[in-house]
Design a protein around this motif. Structure first.
Motif, mmCIF file in Angstrom:
data_model
loop_
_atom_site.group_PDB
_atom_site.id
_atom_site.type_symbol
_atom_site.label_atom_id
_atom_site.label_comp_id
_atom_site.label_asym_id
_atom_site.label_seq_id
_atom_site.Cartn_x
_atom_site.Cartn_y
_atom_site.Cartn_z
ATOM 1 N N LEU A 258 0.767 -1.255 -0.424
ATOM 2 C CA LEU A 258 0.101 0.502 -0.170
ATOM 3 C C LEU A 258 0.865 0.919 -0.352
ATOM 4 O O LEU A 258 -0.098 2.026 -0.427
ATOM 5 N N GLY A 259 2.168 1.107 0.767
ATOM 6 C CA GLY A 259 2.888 2.776 0.901
ATOM 7 C C GLY A 259 3.389 2.718 -0.787
ATOM 8 O O GLY A 259 3.620 3.599 -1.073
ATOM 9 N N ALA A 260 3.932 1.474 -1.378
ATOM 10 C CA ALA A 260 4.127 2.179 -2.376
ATOM 11 C C ALA A 260 3.153 2.012 -3.907
ATOM 12 O O ALA A 260 3.947 2.544 -4.945
ATOM 13 N N GLY A 261 1.818 1.555 -3.260
ATOM 14 C CA GLY A 261 0.311 1.998 -4.308
ATOM 15 C C GLY A 261 0.086 3.821 -4.044
ATOM 16 O O GLY A 261 0.487 4.118 -5.082
ATOM 17 N N ALA A 262 0.936 4.327 -3.135
ATOM 18 C CA ALA A 262 0.665 5.454 -2.129
ATOM 19 C C ALA A 262 1.372 6.621 -3.591
ATOM 20 O O ALA A 262 1.335 7.291 -4.018
ATOM 21 N N VAL A 263 3.172 5.600 -3.397
ATOM 22 C CA VAL A 263 3.582 6.942 -3.769
ATOM 23 C C VAL A 263 3.900 6.185 -5.153
ATOM 24 O O VAL A 263 4.192 7.765 -6.258
ATOM 25 N N ILE A 264 3.166 5.470 -5.614
ATOM 26 C CA ILE A 264 2.847 5.438 -7.460
ATOM 27 C C ILE A 264 1.458 5.812 -8.374
ATOM 28 O O ILE A 264 1.952 7.043 -9.013
ATOM 29 N N ALA A 265 0.923 5.706 -7.353
ATOM 30 C CA ALA A 265 -0.619 7.267 -7.741
ATOM 31 C C ALA A 265 0.239 8.759 -7.149
ATOM 32 O O ALA A 265 0.151 9.317 -8.502
ATOM 33 N N ALA A 266 1.235 9.186 -6.785
ATOM 34 C CA ALA A 266 1.856 10.672 -6.231
ATOM 35 C C ALA A 266 2.465 10.747 -7.869
ATOM 36 O O ALA A 266 2.606 11.986 -8.543
ATOM 37 N N LEU A 267 3.345 9.880 -8.239
ATOM 38 C CA LEU A 267 4.056 9.758 -8.850
ATOM 39 C C LEU A 267 3.142 10.107 -10.778
ATOM 40 O O LEU A 267 4.021 10.922 -11.314
ATOM 41 N N GLY A 268 2.556 9.327 -11.034
ATOM 42 C CA GLY A 268 1.880 9.275 -11.956
ATOM 43 C C GLY A 268 2.112 8.659 -13.474
ATOM 44 O O GLY A 268 3.135 8.011 -12.532
ATOM 45 N N GLY A 269 2.182 9.545 -14.938
ATOM 46 C CA GLY A 269 3.521 8.322 -15.952
ATOM 47 C C GLY A 269 2.484 7.209 -15.726
ATOM 48 O O GLY A 269 1.286 6.961 -15.886
ATOM 49 N N ILE A 270 3.649 6.174 -16.494
ATOM 50 C CA ILE A 270 2.466 5.106 -16.967
ATOM 51 C C ILE A 270 3.541 3.958 -16.599
ATOM 52 O O ILE A 270 4.588 3.669 -16.352
ATOM 53 N N PRO A 271 2.233 3.227 -16.010
ATOM 54 C CA PRO A 271 2.588 2.251 -14.759
ATOM 55 C C PRO A 271 3.300 0.794 -15.030
ATOM 56 O O PRO A 271 2.295 1.209 -16.533
ATOM 57 N N ASN A 272 3.769 -0.249 -15.102
ATOM 58 C CA ASN A 272 3.601 -1.281 -15.420
ATOM 59 C C ASN A 272 2.148 -2.035 -14.499
ATOM 60 O O ASN A 272 1.431 -1.264 -14.284
#
Length: 245
Positions: free
Chosen positions: A158-172
Motif C-alpha cells: 500500500l505504501g508503494a501504491g501511494a508513491v505510484i499514485a503520486a508519481l503519475g506517468g505510465i505504470p507497468n
C-alpha cells in the motif's frame, strides 16, 4: 512521460538496476517511517545492514554518528516513536534488516526512501530526478518468513501504491495494481494496516504508537535521498506545486 515499475525486495532491485533512473525504497514498518521522522527533526540517516550491536557502534563512531539501538524500547532505535525528540543535526546510523539492506543495494542509481508519511513529497522529488522520460522503480521491501524467504507485506504494497499514485506517468502492471490497491483502501487503509500481520506483530509487542505514526498520511514534506551513504532531505518548494502528469 515517466515510466513507473514496481517489484519486490532485492530481486526487484537486481531486475531493474541497469534500467532504472531512480529507485524508491518502501519499508513502512518501520525503516521508511523512521527515516521520515528523523528528517523531520533535521537529522540525517545512515542506513546500516542489520548486524550485531557492536559492529553498529563501531561504524557509528567512525562516522561521527549515533547508532540506533536494536532494542525498540530505547531511544534512538528503529521505532519511529523513539525519534520524535531526536536533536537537530543528528547523524543517525539506522540498522534495518530490510530498508537499510535495500538502500545499500542500488549502487550509483539515485535512491529515495518513502513511507505513507511522505509519499507525495518523495514522489515529486523522484519524478524531478528521473526527468520527463525516466524510469522509476518503486521497491516494496516486504518482510521475512522464518525460513528467510520473502513475505510480501501489505503495508509496503500500500505504501508503494501511494508513491505510484503520486508519481503519475505510465505504470507497468504491478505498479498499476499497487496504486489501485492504495486507492481502493481509502478510509479502510488504517484498519487494514493495523490488522495486517506486521501491524498485529507491532501491537502485540507494545508498539501500537509506531503504527499511529506510520499512518500520518502525507504529514511530512521530506523527500529522503541517499547521497554519499546517508539520507538527507531533497525536497524543494517547487516539487509539490507541480502535479503528476
Amino acid at each position: 512521460m515517466v515510466r513507473v515499475v514496481c517489484e519486490w525486495d532485492l530481486a526487484g532491485i537486481e531486475a531493474w538496476k541497469e534500467r532504472a533512473d531512480v529507485f524508491v525504497i518502501v519499508d513502512v514498518l518501520s525503516f521508511s517511517t523512521s527515516v521520515s521522522v528523523a528528517l523531520d527533526r533535521g537529522a540525517t540517516v545512515i542506513p546500516f545492514p542489520y548486524g550485531d550491536a557492536a559492529a553498529a557502534e563501531r561504524a557509528a563512531a567512525s562516522l561521527g554518528a549515533v547508532a540506533a539501538s536494536k532494542d525498540r524500547t530505547r531511544s534512538p532505535s528503529l521505532s519511529p516513536s523513539s525519534l520524535r525528540d531526536l536533536p537537530a543535526n543528528t547523524r543517525l546510523l539506522l540498522p534495518s534488516p530490510n530498508g537499510s539492506r535495500l538502500s545499500l543495494a542500488t549502487g550509483s542509481t539515485p535512491t529515495f526512501c518513502a513511507s505513507l508519511r511522505n509519499a507525495q513529497a518523495t514522489a515529486a522529488a523522484a519524478r524531478r530526478t528521473a526527468g520527463a522520460e525516466g524510469v522509476i522503480a518503486v521497491i516494496p521491501a516486504g518482510e521475512r518468513w522464518d525460513d528467510g524467504s520473502l513475505r510480501p507485506a501489505l503495508e509496503d504494497w500500500l505504501g508503494a501504491g501511494a508513491v505510484i499514485a503520486a508519481l503519475g506517468g505510465i505504470p507497468n502492471a504491478e505498479a498499476d495494481l499497487a496504486a489501485s490497491a492504495f486507492a481502493r483502501a481509502d478510509k479502510r487503509l488504517g484498519d487494514m494496516i493495523r490488522t495486517s500481520r506486521s501491524g498485529l506483530e507491532l501491537s502485540e509487542r507494545g508498539f501500537a504508537a509506531d503504527l499511529d505514526i506510520a499512518l500520518e498520511i502525507d504529514s511530512s514534506r521530506t523527500a529522503p535521498r541517499l547521497v554519499d551513504g546517508q539520507y538527507s532531505n531533497d525536497a524543494r518548494p517547487s516539487d509539490l506545486a507541480v502535479k503528476a502528469p
